[in-house]
Design a protein around this motif. Structure first.
Motif, mmCIF file in Angstrom:
data_model
loop_
_atom_site.group_PDB
_atom_site.id
_atom_site.type_symbol
_atom_site.label_atom_id
_atom_site.label_comp_id
_atom_site.label_asym_id
_atom_site.label_seq_id
_atom_site.Cartn_x
_atom_site.Cartn_y
_atom_site.Cartn_z
ATOM 1 N N GLY A 122 11.308 -0.687 -8.497
ATOM 2 C CA GLY A 122 11.594 -1.449 -9.706
ATOM 3 C C GLY A 122 10.898 -2.786 -9.808
ATOM 4 O O GLY A 122 11.030 -3.476 -10.814
ATOM 5 N N ASN A 123 10.120 -3.158 -8.812
ATOM 6 C CA ASN A 123 9.429 -4.443 -8.829
ATOM 7 C C ASN A 123 8.174 -4.334 -9.699
ATOM 8 O O ASN A 123 7.257 -3.574 -9.389
ATOM 9 N N ARG A 124 8.155 -5.096 -10.759
ATOM 10 C CA ARG A 124 7.043 -5.019 -11.723
ATOM 11 C C ARG A 124 5.700 -5.369 -11.080
ATOM 12 O O ARG A 124 4.692 -4.721 -11.357
ATOM 13 N N ASP A 125 5.664 -6.375 -10.239
ATOM 14 C CA ASP A 125 4.412 -6.772 -9.597
ATOM 15 C C ASP A 125 3.883 -5.674 -8.682
ATOM 16 O O ASP A 125 2.677 -5.420 -8.628
ATOM 17 N N LYS A 126 4.786 -5.025 -7.957
ATOM 18 C CA LYS A 126 4.373 -3.924 -7.083
ATOM 19 C C LYS A 126 3.856 -2.753 -7.913
ATOM 20 O O LYS A 126 2.876 -2.111 -7.544
ATOM 21 N N MET A 143 14.208 -3.074 -24.036
ATOM 22 C CA MET A 143 14.853 -3.269 -22.752
ATOM 23 C C MET A 143 13.997 -4.218 -21.925
ATOM 24 O O MET A 143 12.789 -4.079 -21.884
ATOM 25 N N ASN A 144 14.640 -5.163 -21.285
ATOM 26 C CA ASN A 144 13.848 -6.078 -20.469
ATOM 27 C C ASN A 144 13.672 -5.511 -19.056
ATOM 28 O O ASN A 144 14.330 -4.557 -18.657
ATOM 29 N N TRP A 145 12.751 -6.123 -18.329
ATOM 30 C CA TRP A 145 12.392 -5.579 -17.026
ATOM 31 C C TRP A 145 13.557 -5.646 -16.039
ATOM 32 O O TRP A 145 13.688 -4.770 -15.174
ATOM 33 N N ASP A 146 14.421 -6.624 -16.133
ATOM 34 C CA ASP A 146 15.570 -6.712 -15.226
ATOM 35 C C ASP A 146 16.444 -5.470 -15.334
ATOM 36 O O ASP A 146 16.968 -4.976 -14.339
ATOM 37 N N GLN A 147 16.591 -4.953 -16.534
ATOM 38 C CA GLN A 147 17.388 -3.745 -16.731
ATOM 39 C C GLN A 147 16.689 -2.532 -16.119
ATOM 40 O O GLN A 147 17.339 -1.688 -15.514
ATOM 41 N N GLU A 195 14.559 -2.624 -13.644
ATOM 42 C CA GLU A 195 14.629 -2.807 -12.192
ATOM 43 C C GLU A 195 16.000 -2.386 -11.657
ATOM 44 O O GLU A 195 16.099 -1.721 -10.630
ATOM 45 N N GLY A 196 17.048 -2.746 -12.369
ATOM 46 C CA GLY A 196 18.395 -2.409 -11.935
ATOM 47 C C GLY A 196 18.689 -0.923 -11.993
ATOM 48 O O GLY A 196 19.542 -0.421 -11.260
#
Length: 65
Positions: free
Chosen positions: A34-38, A1-5, A7-8
């Motif tokens: 859902g923000n990867r950087d955070k 699963m990619n990070w956009d999924q 995050e959503g």
């Protein structure tokens, strides 16, 4: 699963993130939203790990979901 999924669907993954990283509070997880950087920043702050270590952990965790 990619990070956009992830995050959503963050609300669904928050519990799993809390199990993985128990030092993160519910407020932390709400702020991350859902923000990867955070997420990486909070993990560095709470666990005192390097950015590379945290990024590897996040990659491993996200690949399982």
């Amino acid at each position: 699963m990619n990070w956009d999924q992830i995050e959503g669907k963050w609300k669904q993954y928050k519990g799993e993130a809390k199990v993985q990283w128990g030092k993160l509070t519910d407020d932390d997880l709400d702020q991350i939203n859902g923000n990867r950087d955070k997420l990486a920043g909070k993990l560095q702050e709470q666990y005192g790990k390097s950015k590379d270590e945290v990024e590897r952990e996040i990659d491993t965790w996200s690949s399982r979901h």
